[in-house]
Structure formats: structure tokens, C-alpha cells
Design a protein around this motif. Structure first.
Motif, PDB file in Angstrom:
ATOM      1  N   LYS A 253       0.803  -1.226   0.000  1.00 45.46           N
ATOM      2  CA  LYS A 253       0.000   0.000   0.000  1.00 45.46           C
ATOM      3  C   LYS A 253       0.837   1.278   0.000  1.00 45.46           C
ATOM      4  O   LYS A 253       0.284   2.380  -0.070  1.00 45.46           O
ATOM      5  CB  LYS A 253      -0.947   0.001   1.208  1.00 45.46           C
ATOM      6  N   LEU A 254       2.148   1.153   0.090  1.00 43.73           N
ATOM      7  CA  LEU A 254       2.972   2.366   0.045  1.00 43.73           C
ATOM      8  C   LEU A 254       2.794   3.035  -1.317  1.00 43.73           C
ATOM      9  O   LEU A 254       2.995   2.411  -2.354  1.00 43.73           O
ATOM     10  CB  LEU A 254       4.447   2.015   0.264  1.00 43.73           C
ATOM     11  N   PRO A 255       2.418   4.305  -1.342  1.00 45.21           N
ATOM     12  CA  PRO A 255       2.148   4.960  -2.631  1.00 45.21           C
ATOM     13  C   PRO A 255       3.424   5.168  -3.444  1.00 45.21           C
ATOM     14  O   PRO A 255       4.510   5.399  -2.894  1.00 45.21           O
ATOM     15  CB  PRO A 255       1.518   6.296  -2.229  1.00 45.21           C
ATOM     16  N   HIS A 256       3.286   5.085  -4.754  1.00 47.14           N
ATOM     17  CA  HIS A 256       4.429   5.241  -5.654  1.00 47.14           C
ATOM     18  C   HIS A 256       5.092   6.602  -5.482  1.00 47.14           C
ATOM     19  O   HIS A 256       6.317   6.732  -5.551  1.00 47.14           O
ATOM     20  CB  HIS A 256       3.968   5.052  -7.104  1.00 47.14           C
ATOM     21  N   ASN A 257       4.267   7.636  -5.246  1.00 49.89           N
ATOM     22  CA  ASN A 257       4.823   8.991  -5.132  1.00 49.89           C
ATOM     23  C   ASN A 257       5.415   9.264  -3.756  1.00 49.89           C
ATOM     24  O   ASN A 257       5.803  10.399  -3.456  1.00 49.89           O
ATOM     25  CB  ASN A 257       3.772  10.045  -5.474  1.00 49.89           C
ATOM     26  N   LEU A 258       5.508   8.227  -2.916  1.00 45.87           N
ATOM     27  CA  LEU A 258       6.200   8.346  -1.635  1.00 45.87           C
ATOM     28  C   LEU A 258       7.276   7.262  -1.530  1.00 45.87           C
ATOM     29  O   LEU A 258       7.681   6.848  -0.462  1.00 45.87           O
ATOM     30  CB  LEU A 258       5.200   8.226  -0.467  1.00 45.87           C
ATOM     31  N   SER A 259       7.736   6.805  -2.694  1.00 44.10           N
ATOM     32  CA  SER A 259       8.741   5.750  -2.772  1.00 44.10           C
ATOM     33  C   SER A 259       9.959   6.255  -3.539  1.00 44.10           C
ATOM     34  O   SER A 259       9.837   7.139  -4.381  1.00 44.10           O
ATOM     35  CB  SER A 259       8.159   4.520  -3.480  1.00 44.10           C
ATOM     36  N   PRO A 260      11.151   5.710  -3.288  1.00 41.37           N
ATOM     37  CA  PRO A 260      12.346   6.187  -4.005  1.00 41.37           C
ATOM     38  C   PRO A 260      12.205   6.103  -5.518  1.00 41.37           C
ATOM     39  O   PRO A 260      12.639   6.997  -6.250  1.00 41.37           O
ATOM     40  CB  PRO A 260      13.447   5.248  -3.503  1.00 41.37           C
ATOM     41  N   GLU A 261      11.571   5.007  -5.994  1.00 43.41           N
ATOM     42  CA  GLU A 261      11.445   4.825  -7.433  1.00 43.41           C
ATOM     43  C   GLU A 261      10.425   5.761  -8.067  1.00 43.41           C
ATOM     44  O   GLU A 261      10.333   5.838  -9.308  1.00 43.41           O
ATOM     45  CB  GLU A 261      11.080   3.367  -7.752  1.00 43.41           C
ATOM     46  N   GLY A 262       9.682   6.507  -7.246  1.00 44.73           N
ATOM     47  CA  GLY A 262       8.683   7.431  -7.776  1.00 44.73           C
ATOM     48  C   GLY A 262       8.952   8.873  -7.402  1.00 44.73           C
ATOM     49  O   GLY A 262       8.082   9.727  -7.607  1.00 44.73           O
ATOM     50  N   THR A 263      10.140   9.172  -6.888  1.00 47.63           N
ATOM     51  CA  THR A 263      10.448  10.535  -6.449  1.00 47.63           C
ATOM     52  C   THR A 263      11.791  10.980  -7.003  1.00 47.63           C
ATOM     53  O   THR A 263      12.643  10.165  -7.376  1.00 47.63           O
ATOM     54  CB  THR A 263      10.473  10.624  -4.910  1.00 47.63           C
ATOM     55  N   ASP A 265      14.573  14.875  -7.253  1.00 47.56           N
ATOM     56  CA  ASP A 265      14.870  16.261  -6.870  1.00 47.56           C
ATOM     57  C   ASP A 265      14.666  16.471  -5.361  1.00 47.56           C
ATOM     58  O   ASP A 265      15.324  15.832  -4.568  1.00 47.56           O
ATOM     59  CB  ASP A 265      14.032  17.233  -7.703  1.00 47.56           C
ATOM     60  N   MET A 266      13.721  17.337  -4.978  1.00 54.08           N
ATOM     61  CA  MET A 266      13.551  17.673  -3.562  1.00 54.08           C
ATOM     62  C   MET A 266      12.437  16.881  -2.889  1.00 54.08           C
ATOM     63  O   MET A 266      12.010  17.214  -1.788  1.00 54.08           O
ATOM     64  CB  MET A 266      13.268  19.171  -3.421  1.00 54.08           C
ATOM     65  N   GLU A 267      11.966  15.813  -3.547  1.00 58.94           N
ATOM     66  CA  GLU A 267      10.882  15.014  -2.994  1.00 58.94           C
ATOM     67  C   GLU A 267      11.420  13.955  -2.028  1.00 58.94           C
ATOM     68  O   GLU A 267      12.430  13.306  -2.307  1.00 58.94           O
ATOM     69  CB  GLU A 267      10.109  14.323  -4.124  1.00 58.94           C
ATOM     70  N   GLY A 268      10.724  13.778  -0.913  1.00 58.03           N
ATOM     71  CA  GLY A 268      11.119  12.772   0.066  1.00 58.03           C
ATOM     72  C   GLY A 268      10.441  11.442  -0.178  1.00 58.03           C
ATOM     73  O   GLY A 268       9.654  11.281  -1.118  1.00 58.03           O
ATOM     74  N   PHE A 269      10.756  10.459   0.681  1.00 56.55           N
ATOM     75  CA  PHE A 269      10.188   9.135   0.489  1.00 56.55           C
ATOM     76  C   PHE A 269      10.167   8.337   1.786  1.00 56.55           C
ATOM     77  O   PHE A 269      10.833   8.679   2.769  1.00 56.55           O
ATOM     78  CB  PHE A 269      10.932   8.352  -0.597  1.00 56.55           C
ATOM     79  N   VAL A 270       9.393   7.241   1.756  1.00 58.47           N
ATOM     80  CA  VAL A 270       9.387   6.205   2.790  1.00 58.47           C
ATOM     81  C   VAL A 270       9.773   4.911   2.081  1.00 58.47           C
ATOM     82  O   VAL A 270       9.133   4.519   1.100  1.00 58.47           O
ATOM     83  CB  VAL A 270       8.001   6.056   3.441  1.00 58.47           C
ATOM     84  N   HIS A 271      10.811   4.241   2.578  1.00 59.81           N
ATOM     85  CA  HIS A 271      11.390   3.122   1.836  1.00 59.81           C
ATOM     86  C   HIS A 271      11.615   1.916   2.747  1.00 59.81           C
ATOM     87  O   HIS A 271      12.396   2.004   3.707  1.00 59.81           O
ATOM     88  CB  HIS A 271      12.722   3.578   1.236  1.00 59.81           C
ATOM     89  N   PRO A 272      10.932   0.786   2.485  1.00 56.64           N
ATOM     90  CA  PRO A 272      11.202  -0.415   3.275  1.00 56.64           C
ATOM     91  C   PRO A 272      12.549  -1.018   2.882  1.00 56.64           C
ATOM     92  O   PRO A 272      12.816  -1.266   1.705  1.00 56.64           O
ATOM     93  CB  PRO A 272      10.051  -1.353   2.904  1.00 56.64           C
ATOM     94  N   VAL A 273      13.413  -1.252   3.867  1.00 54.08           N
ATOM     95  CA  VAL A 273      14.769  -1.744   3.580  1.00 54.08           C
ATOM     96  C   VAL A 273      15.025  -3.128   4.159  1.00 54.08           C
ATOM     97  O   VAL A 273      16.071  -3.732   3.881  1.00 54.08           O
ATOM     98  CB  VAL A 273      15.835  -0.764   4.109  1.00 54.08           C
ATOM     99  N   GLY A 274      14.076  -3.649   4.965  1.00 55.50           N
ATOM    100  CA  GLY A 274      14.275  -4.973   5.523  1.00 55.50           C
ATOM    101  C   GLY A 274      12.990  -5.516   6.113  1.00 55.50           C
ATOM    102  O   GLY A 274      12.196  -4.765   6.700  1.00 55.50           O
ATOM    103  N   VAL A 275      12.762  -6.808   5.933  1.00 56.18           N
ATOM    104  CA  VAL A 275      11.587  -7.473   6.485  1.00 56.18           C
ATOM    105  C   VAL A 275      12.028  -8.776   7.147  1.00 56.18           C
ATOM    106  O   VAL A 275      12.798  -9.542   6.570  1.00 56.18           O
ATOM    107  CB  VAL A 275      10.539  -7.795   5.388  1.00 56.18           C
ATOM    108  N   GLN A 276      11.541  -9.005   8.345  1.00 57.83           N
ATOM    109  CA  GLN A 276      11.771 -10.276   9.029  1.00 57.83           C
ATOM    110  C   GLN A 276      10.458 -10.704   9.658  1.00 57.83           C
ATOM    111  O   GLN A 276       9.678  -9.859  10.108  1.00 57.83           O
ATOM    112  CB  GLN A 276      12.835 -10.136  10.125  1.00 57.83           C
ATOM    113  N   GLY A 277      10.190 -12.000   9.710  1.00 59.47           N
ATOM    114  CA  GLY A 277       8.934 -12.342  10.350  1.00 59.47           C
ATOM    115  C   GLY A 277       8.582 -13.803  10.388  1.00 59.47           C
ATOM    116  O   GLY A 277       9.176 -14.653   9.721  1.00 59.47           O
TER     117      GLY A 277
END
Length: 416
Positions: A253-263, A265-277
Motif C-alpha cells: 500500500k505504500l504509494p508510488h509517489n512516496l517511494s524512491p522509485e517514484g520521487t 529532486d527535492m521530494e522525500g520518500f518512505v522506503h522499506p529496507v528490511g523485512v523479518q517475520g
């Protein structure tokens, strides 16, 4: 305006020596430095500094190299520091690096011989168009090169050599700092700022020749912990709430425009870098980035809203979100000391380059050093395609970085 004497550069030979030493850092380690092998390069740097006459060079228990080049002027010049990191990224192997030089580059594809699927193409590496006639250094195709940041290390080391051997280059006291663990966000955790005693610093850890960065992301880390419901899968209907699947839904559900691959210049992002479970418990680690510090809170709230929305469908499950500060945009500090950036731009111009002031979609040791009392912009080292098997740097760009360091030393002395 003082000019540089004729220089016999040592930067390329030094770089080729340094990149074959494996200095990969380890984010899972709790030691300082995170890997003992980083000290192998540190010991070599100390040895070389002592050999060229830098008498106080030493490696401390945490893997930091400190050294001083005394002033050779009667002026009262502010102490400046040059800094680079010795570790390479955990993202790509740094073991068994075989550096290769493609001399007199003419715009051709560079095929890396140990893996012919690794090809440097002009359309994928646009800065290669500025390298016609230059000498390009790459790895062989199975490892990163380590230009991030051994290019910076070699440039500072060559500058030290030139300052010692050319006393006509007038300068104040120069401090040298080589750090471990920058790639895992711990590069300055154990730096002794009082010991450095510098007014200003410059990290040599940037990309294209001529670039100088006075602005970085502000950065937080976030850990989302999901508590699901585990039952035997044969009897799970209406009971099981898998933490693994909940984690997957949140990530999806992470939006594309809040992800590294969708931002950009000066746009920020939220990026999952690891999952364990497991079915019962899962964790997702995120990095949160933006140039505006206040937006970090907005991004964390967006992540929380997504988690709330997903968990609404799992009434017996819950989650917690822990935010950890990592580093902050150094621009707010550097704006209080405009001459530090101004002198850097002037030094780049004196080296014969078009100076460009940039923002970096990342961070450097200078980000945190700035908030520790050492304002510290970032100057180009010439490194490209970092953290990858296609990493490269040119000999001529490294030489221009050496000249930039030397001009900076002279400018601080001139303006004192």
C-alpha cells in the motif's frame, strides 16, 4: 591569487592500492568499527602518512585515523578538516576487487571482463560524456569498485603528500579524519570533535567533478512491529492473522509517489529496507527521508495511516511504530557560516572546473558532523554508480579533487 606548483600526482597509485583492501561494513554488527577488516586500510593510511612526514598520524581503538599537517604561515588561520570514509557498502561485495583502467576513453561501451553482462553504457552513465579522453577506472564485474569513498581517501592522501612536499603552498593547520562505518550510518558515532579542534570541515564524498553539496536529506529510521495471531495451519480458518501477510499488505500500500522509485529532486520518500517475520510477529524496517525536517513527521504519519487501515481488517492483531532520528539536513548549520561554502566554490573554480552547488538525495558524514559542531559541506570525489558492480571513477577527476583540496587550503590562508 596564488597558483599551484607543478604537481606529480600520486592519487591513482594510492587509489589502486586502497580498493583491493576489503573494508565492507556490517549493519548487523554491534562492534566499533562494525568489521575489524576496516582497520587494515586504516593501518596502511597511518603508515603512509608517517612515511611522508605527518608525524602524529594514528589509528584509534574505534577505527578512526587522525592526522595533522601543521601550519606553515604566520597568519592566524582557522583550522580546517578534510574527511572521507574507509568502508564500502554492504549492498555489493567488496572482496577481491580487481581495478581496471580504460585509458583514453572515447565514448565506447565498457564491458567488465569477469561478467560480460555488466556493461557501462553512455546512455546509462551520462557523466561518461564528460570523460572523453580521460582514463576510467572500474572493477572487473563481480564486485563494487570502492570509489565510494576510497577515491576521497586517496585524494586527501595525495593532498597531504603535496602539502608536505610543496612548502610554497601556504596553509593553516590542516586536520585529517578517515572514518569507518559511514555506509551503515555510524560513521561519526565515536569521532572526538574536541580532538579534531577544527572550525570547518569538508567531506570528499561527492559525485561529478565540480559539484559541491551544502544540503542533504534529513533522515529517520522506522521499525514497524506487527503482532499477529498464530494457530496450526490445519485449523486456522477464522483464527489465524498472519503477521507476514499483514506486513506484505502494508508494503504493497505504500504509494508510488512516496517511494524512491517514484520521487526525484527535492521530494522525500518512505522506503522499506528490511523485512523479518513469522506468522505471529513480523518487523519492517524503513528509512524516511526529506529535505524539510518537518516533513519527516508527515511521512511517518502516512505510514501510520496505512498500518491503521490494514490492521482494521485484523481485529486481533496490533502493531507498534518506533521512529529513530538518524541525521539532519546540514544546510541550516552551513547557512550560519557562509564562507565555508563560498571558499569551497572558489576552490573548485580555481581548479578549472564549473562549480555547481547541489543538494544530495542522501547523507554524508558531514550531515552529522555539522550538528556536532563541525560545519561540513561535501565536495566531489568523482565517484559514480556507487554501491554497484558498475561503479567507476576517472583519474582526471580525482586529480581535480586533489587540486581543489589544495586551493581550499590556500584560500583559507589568503583570507585569514
Amino acid at each position: 591569487m596564488s597558483k599551484l606548483p607543478a604537481l606529480k600526482f600520486t592519487v591513482t597509485d594510492r587509489f589502486l592500492r586502497y580498493v583491493v583492501i576489503d573494508t565492507q561494513s556490517d549493519p548487523e554488527s554491534s562492534t566499533y568499527p562494525s568489521t575489524e577488516k576496516q582497520k587494515n586500510l586504516g593501518r596502511l593510511l597511518v603508515q603512509e602518512l608517517l612515511e611522508i612526514g605527518v608525524t602524529d598520524a594514528h589509528l584509534d581503538e574505534y577505527g578512526y585515523v587522525y592526522a595533522t599537517i601543521p601550519a606553515n604561515t604566520d597568519k592566524d588561520v582557522p583550522v580546517i578538516c578534510f574527511c572521507s570514509h574507509m568502508d564500502t557498502s554492504p549492498d555489493c561485495s567488496g572482496e577481491g576487487v580487481k581495478p581496471l583502467i580504460d585509458k583514453d576513453y572515447q565514448g565506447n561501451n565498457i564491458v567488465l571482463p569477469d561478467d560480460d553482462t555488466q556493461v557501462l553504457r553512455l546512455d546509462e552513465h551520462p557523466d561518461l560524456q564528460n570523460q572523453i579522453g580521460n582514463d576510467i577506472i572500474t572493477a572487473s564485474g563481480t564486485t563494487l569498485l570502492g570509489a565510494d569513498n576510497k577515491a576521497g581517501v586517496a585524494e586527501i592522501m595525495d593532498a597531504c603528500y603535496q602539502l608536505i612536499n610543496h612548502p610554497e603552498i601556504k596553509h593553516g593547520t590542516i586536520r585529517i579524519l578517515f572514518t569507518p562505518d559511514e555506509e551503515i550510518g555510524r560513521g561519526v558515532d565515536k569521532v572526538n570533535i574536541e580532538k579534531l579542534g577544527a572550525y570547518a570541515g569538508y567531506t570528499m564524498d561527492g559525485e561529478s567533478a565540480g559539484n559541491m553539496e551544502n544540503e542533504t536529506f534529513s533522515a529517520d529510521g522506522a521499525r514497524l512491529t506487527i503482532n499477529g495471531v498464530s494457530t496450526h495451519p490445519g485449523f486456522a480458518k477464522g483464527k489465524m492473522e498472519s503477521a507476514i501477510k499483514i506486513a506484505g499488505e502494508i508494503i504493497a500500500k505504500l504509494p508510488h509517489n512516496l517511494s524512491p522509485e517514484g520521487t526525484e529532486d527535492m521530494e522525500g520518500f518512505v522506503h522499506p529496507v528490511g523485512v523479518q517475520g513469522h506468522v505471529e510477529t513480523a518487523t519492517i524496517d524503513f528509512i524516511i527521508r526529506d529535505f524539510a525536517e518537518e516533513k519527516l513527521h508527515d511521512h511517518a504519519e502516512a505510514l501510520k495511516r496505512i498500518a491503521d487501515e490494514v490492521l482494521n481488517r485484523y481485529p486481533n492483531s496490533s502493531y507498534s511504530l518506533k521512529i529513530t532520528e538518524q541525521y539532519r539536513n546540514m544546510k541550516s548549520v552551513l547557512d550560519e557560516h557562509p564562507e565555508i561554502v563560498e571558499y569551497g566554490i572558489e576552490a573548485i573554480k580555481r581548479a578549472g572546473l564549473d562549480a555547481k552547488l547541489c543538494s544530495i538525495r542522501g547523507g554524508t558524514d558531514g550531515s552529522r558532523l555539522s550538528f556536532m559542531g563541525l560545519p561540513c559541506p561535501n565536495i566531489f570525489a568523482g565517484e559514480h554508480a556507487f554501491h554497484s558492480k558498475q561503479e567507476w571513477v576517472s583519474v582526471q577527476d580525482m586529480q581535480k579533487a586533489v587540486e581543489t583540496i589544495l586551493h581550499l587550503c590556500m584560500i583559507w590562508e589568503e583570507r585569514a
